[in-house]
Design an enzyme around this catalytic site. Structure first.
Site, PDB file in Angstrom:
ATOM      1  N   ASN A 196       0.818  -1.207   0.000  1.00  0.00           N
ATOM      2  CA  ASN A 196       0.000   0.000   0.000  1.00  0.00           C
ATOM      3  C   ASN A 196       0.856   1.264   0.000  1.00  0.00           C
ATOM      4  OD1 ASN A 196      -2.013   1.895   0.370  1.00  0.00           O
ATOM      5  ND2 ASN A 196      -2.377   1.395   2.497  1.00  0.00           N
ATOM      6  N   CYS A 197       1.228   1.794   1.158  1.00  0.00           N
ATOM      7  CA  CYS A 197       1.958   3.060   1.245  1.00  0.00           C
ATOM      8  C   CYS A 197       3.273   2.856   1.987  1.00  0.00           C
ATOM      9  CB  CYS A 197       1.098   4.123   1.933  1.00  0.00           C
ATOM     10  SG  CYS A 197       0.426   3.617   3.530  1.00  0.00           S
ATOM     11  N   MET A 406       2.871   7.817   6.323  1.00  0.00           N
ATOM     12  CA  MET A 406       3.069   7.273   4.981  1.00  0.00           C
ATOM     13  C   MET A 406       1.894   7.741   4.124  1.00  0.00           C
ATOM     14  SD  MET A 406       4.127   3.357   5.968  1.00  0.00           S
ATOM     15  CE  MET A 406       2.750   3.130   7.097  1.00  0.00           C
ATOM     16  N   CYS A 408      -1.001  10.078   3.508  1.00  0.00           N
ATOM     17  CA  CYS A 408      -1.746  11.151   4.179  1.00  0.00           C
ATOM     18  C   CYS A 408      -1.847  10.971   5.677  1.00  0.00           C
ATOM     19  CB  CYS A 408      -3.130  11.314   3.554  1.00  0.00           C
ATOM     20  SG  CYS A 408      -4.388  10.170   4.115  1.00  0.00           S
ATOM     21  N   SER A 410      -1.323   7.371   7.476  1.00  0.00           N
ATOM     22  CA  SER A 410      -0.984   6.044   7.989  1.00  0.00           C
ATOM     23  C   SER A 410       0.366   6.089   8.700  1.00  0.00           C
ATOM     24  CB  SER A 410      -0.940   5.036   6.834  1.00  0.00           C
ATOM     25  OG  SER A 410      -0.623   3.747   7.304  1.00  0.00           O
ATOM     26  N   ASN A 429       3.163  -0.161   4.606  1.00  0.00           N
ATOM     27  CA  ASN A 429       1.877  -0.706   5.011  1.00  0.00           C
ATOM     28  C   ASN A 429       1.406  -1.695   3.950  1.00  0.00           C
ATOM     29  OD1 ASN A 429      -1.355  -0.366   4.666  1.00  0.00           O
ATOM     30  ND2 ASN A 429      -0.812  -0.184   6.815  1.00  0.00           N
ATOM     31  N   TYR A 565      -6.767   2.106  12.340  1.00  0.00           N
ATOM     32  CA  TYR A 565      -6.578   3.153  11.331  1.00  0.00           C
ATOM     33  C   TYR A 565      -7.879   3.904  11.111  1.00  0.00           C
ATOM     34  CZ  TYR A 565      -5.485   4.744   6.476  1.00  0.00           C
ATOM     35  OH  TYR A 565      -5.267   5.457   5.324  1.00  0.00           O
ATOM     36  N   GLU A 570     -12.852   8.439   1.449  1.00  0.00           N
ATOM     37  CA  GLU A 570     -13.200   9.294   0.313  1.00  0.00           C
ATOM     38  C   GLU A 570     -14.488   8.850  -0.379  1.00  0.00           C
ATOM     39  OE1 GLU A 570     -11.170  10.436  -3.907  1.00  0.00           O
ATOM     40  OE2 GLU A 570      -9.926  10.504  -2.139  1.00  0.00           O
TER      41      GLU A 570
END
Length: 731
Positions: A196-197, A406, A408, A410, A429, A565, A570
């Site tokens: 993911n990030c 990481m 915005c 996380s 992540n 989390y 969105e």
């Protein structure tokens, strides 16, 4: 009397039998039999059939349910399959001449089956894309669905999502399709075992060199080359994962390369300038310009990059702790460039997200060496919304070490390697699965015990979904994403045959248990004005405590960091609410708003002061330190940065991560600056009615990042939430 006693005894026997019976779901799970679900389904069918409830409807349906229970006890000795229950219900309805109710119930079941099938039907979803269905083309506010590479990515994503749903454990796929949970980024994962990030290890890559494609890249000899390499790394990393990426301590990272510029200019000065003071002045002047030009190039590079999935990389730059001359100049350049804006019209840059760190003794107070940079950051936030701020001491308290998020929001937790060295950059992540908390509250219907029981059941599904994410990521090969695994973005460099799990295990990586809608959950039990009720707030905190306790237990069991989390929801703020509206109808303060509230945030329809909002929200992040952010709403602040500073200072010892929401819209047709008016067709200038993206700059927060809803239509629920927020800011 004897007959009544016999009937009562018979009912008691039926209830005993039913209480021990299990239902075999379509996905193979065993769950407790609950005839309340039959009752609710029939009541919903009755309501839809008659546009309301007829007299004695509850009694009629209760009688039907009791007859269904009796039939099940007579025909089934142990467990029962879900479709067998449905067949019994339909049979009893026909037996009682409830033909219209039977038809509506059967039609509802058929529609559900069709929806399940369509979600994995590639041809059906491709048709939605061709017809520009809003749920497909506007799922991400920063993807422009008009451009070819985004259309290609959306097409590939439809295929990936259809295959991914079939790859998931059946009960996880079923829960996702129903809206009990949301398995994020199904268009990429699990079809491909992407991560993911991450926090990119820029320092390791810039000092040791790296490889992209056929190019062996050496360590840069100037800050201009360093920022050019950073932009190339970001583009490549963003194309090899699906989430955001961040640069931690950018000012400290780039300072050594700026010093190389300085030494070069100083050497040149020795040939032409006699006095040491003048040489140093010349070298600093030239280096200052180099720094500004390099950081401006990085800003433009990031905003003009397109990754393979057709969007600008979701990038964050952290800075603010450096105190050397070079580090301070880099900080100033970052902020001043953002204030200046992009292009001849000076538009607000959407990326990278800027994250400025406040720390006592460095930049908090007027006596601190970097206080004037804090003042520049305040000016920037009033004009461009960024930077968001991190409060150093609170981030260390909440997450165990200091680092930027990481992407915005996380956050990694503090972690040390086998040598006892603290490692933050180069970690990542592995993905997010989000729990629909408001649905659990609606299903509980005021019964607190039932809420906790349902939560426990859903957390079992969440665990299976998250463990599957980890297992799927482990199936990747270093050769699948060389920039990540072999050339340093993830820190330790693997060879082609090593296991990527070397970079995930022992809690080095995180995987996230997301949640949404604490406000709506409390509203279900305590009413929509619950924020001032200590019992209601403690209830919401106890939910997060439960999530954290489960996540910690899973981490002990599997050796990965399961983090709680606060999902930046969105499109999910709309999806969950829409599905729950279909199931439960319009429920005051829950589904009637047409969106669910993000994470632990204060209800956006109310109008607390920033100080009241922070006091209310500060207690939550201790239990969701895997991802969180606070926002405060303001009117136009450009003439009053001291007001924003008062909030920053107030927040320092209370929260870790704070964002600014303030009107910064600009109309180039009439010159208006401030807050555009939300309408059903987008935002328009309140002075001249302009809504043309070419001549107006509309910037709103759509989740953790900024977005331009005028240039790209916003997902429906997020538009509703922002419109509501704007309305109440005006009031």
């Amino acid at each position: 009397m004897m007959e009544i006693k016999d009937t009562s005894a018979q009912r008691s026997t039926e209830e005993t039998r039913l209480s021990s019976m299990k239902i075999i779901k379509r996905d193979g799970r065993l769950v407790d039999f609950d005839d309340q679900k039959i009752y609710d389904a029939l009541l919903k069918a009755e309501h839809k059939l008659n546009n309301g409830l007829t007299p004695l409807a509850h009694e009629r349906i209760q009688d039907i349910v009791e007859r269904v229970d009796q039939e099940i006890v007579e025909r089934f000795k142990q467990n029962i399959k879900i479709y067998e229950i449905q067949n019994v219900v339909e049979h009893i309805l026909l037996e009682k001449n409830e033909y219209k109710l039977a038809e509506e119930y059967i039609n509802y079941r058929t529609r559900r089956d069709f929806e399940r099938s369509k979600s994995t039907d590639i041809n059906f979803t491709i048709g939605k894309l061709i017809n520009k269905d809003q749920s497909v083309v506007n799922e991400n506010a920063n993807k422009d669905s008009d451009v070819f590479n985004t259309q290609r990515d959306l097409t590939a994503g439809i295929v990936g999502k259809s295959i991914g749903l079939k790859m998931l454990p059946p009960h996880v796929a079923n829960a996702h399709q129903k809206g009990d949970i949301h398995y994020h980024d199904l268009d990429y994962h699990p079809y491909t075992p992407m991560t993911n990030c991450c926090l990119i290890d820029f320092k390791g890559m810039l000092t040791k060199g790296f490889k992209i494609g056929n190019a062996e890249v050496e360590s840069p000899k100037s800050i201009q080359t360093a920022t050019a390499q950073i932009s190339q790394i970001i583009a490549n990393v963003a194309s090899s994962q699906y989430g955001g990426c961040s640069a931690d301590r950018t000012d400290e990272l780039l300072a050594p390369f700026a010093e190389l510029n300085y030494q070069k200019h100083l050497k040149d000065a020795q040939e032409w300038i006699e006095t040491p003071e003048r040489r140093e002045e010349y070298a600093k002047s030239k280096t200052k310009k180099d720094i500004f030009d390099a950081m401006q190039s990085l800003e433009y590079e990031i905003n003009t990059l397109f990754t393979s999935n057709g969007q600008t990389p979701f990038t964050s730059l952290g800075f603010g702790l450096g105190t050397s001359w070079f580090e301070r100049e880099i900080q100033r350049a970052i902020l001043q460039i953002r204030i200046n804006g992009l292009g001849s019209e000076h538009r607000t840059a959407i990326f990278p997200k800027l994250i400025f760190t406040l720390k006592r003794g460095i930049n908090m107070d007027k006596t601190d060496p970097n206080y004037e940079i804090k003042e520049l950051a305040l000016e920037c936030a009033t004009k461009r919304m960024y930077p968001d701020i991190l409060n150093y001491d609170k981030i260390v308290e909440l997450t165990g070490s200091f680092k930027v998020p990481m992407g915005c929001r996380s956050f990694l937790q503090g972690w040390k390697d086998e040598h006892g060295e603290e490692i933050n950059v180069g970690r990542m992540n592995l993905g997010v699965v989000t729990l629909n908390l408001p649905r659990i509250a609606l299903e509980a219907n005021g019964d607190m015990d039932k809420f906790w029981s349902l939560l426990e059941e859903r957390l079992g599904i969440m665990k299976d979904a998250l463990v599957y994410r980890v297992d799927r990521c482990k199936e990747a090969s270093p050769a699948n994403a060389p920039i990540l695994y072999m050339y340093g973005a993830f820190g330790k460099r693997l060879d082609r045959k090593e296991s990527v799990n070397e970079l995930f295990k022992n809690r080095r990586a995180t995987v996230s248990l997301g949640y949404i809608g604490l406000y709506e959950v409390a509203s279900s039990f305590f009413g929509g004005e619950w924020e001032g009720n200590p019992e209601a707030k403690e209830f919401t905190i106890s939910i997060l405590k439960s999530l954290k306790a489960h996540a910690d237990a899973w981490g002990d069991e599997y050796g990965y960091h399961f983090s709680v989390y606060s999902t930046p929801s969105e499109s999910l703020t709309d999806r969950f609410c829409r599905l729950d509206t279909e199931k439960f109808g319009l429920v005051k303060d829950i589904t009637d708003k047409e969106y669910y509230t993000n994470s632990f945030h204060y209800d956006v329809r109310k109008n607390p002061t920033p100080f009241e909002k922070l006091d209310f929200e500060k207690d939550y992040p201790a239990y969701c330190s895997g991802g969180f952010i606070h926002y405060c709403e303001y009117p136009v602040l450009q003439q009053n940065p001291k007001a924003l500073e008062a909030v920053w200072d107030y927040a320092y010892d209370k929260i870790g991560y704070l964002g600014t929401n303030t009107p910064i819209d600009h109309c180039y047709a009439c010159g208006f600056e401030g807050d555009f008016t939300p309408t059903e067709r987008g935002f328009e200038c309140p002075e001249c009615g302009n809504r043309d993206p070419k001549t107006c700059d509309v910037v709103k927060r759509t989740c953790g990042y900024l977005g331009n809803p005028q240039a790209r239509p916003m997902v429906h629920g997020r538009h509703k939430e922002i419109s509501s927020r704007v309305k109440h800011m005006k009031e």
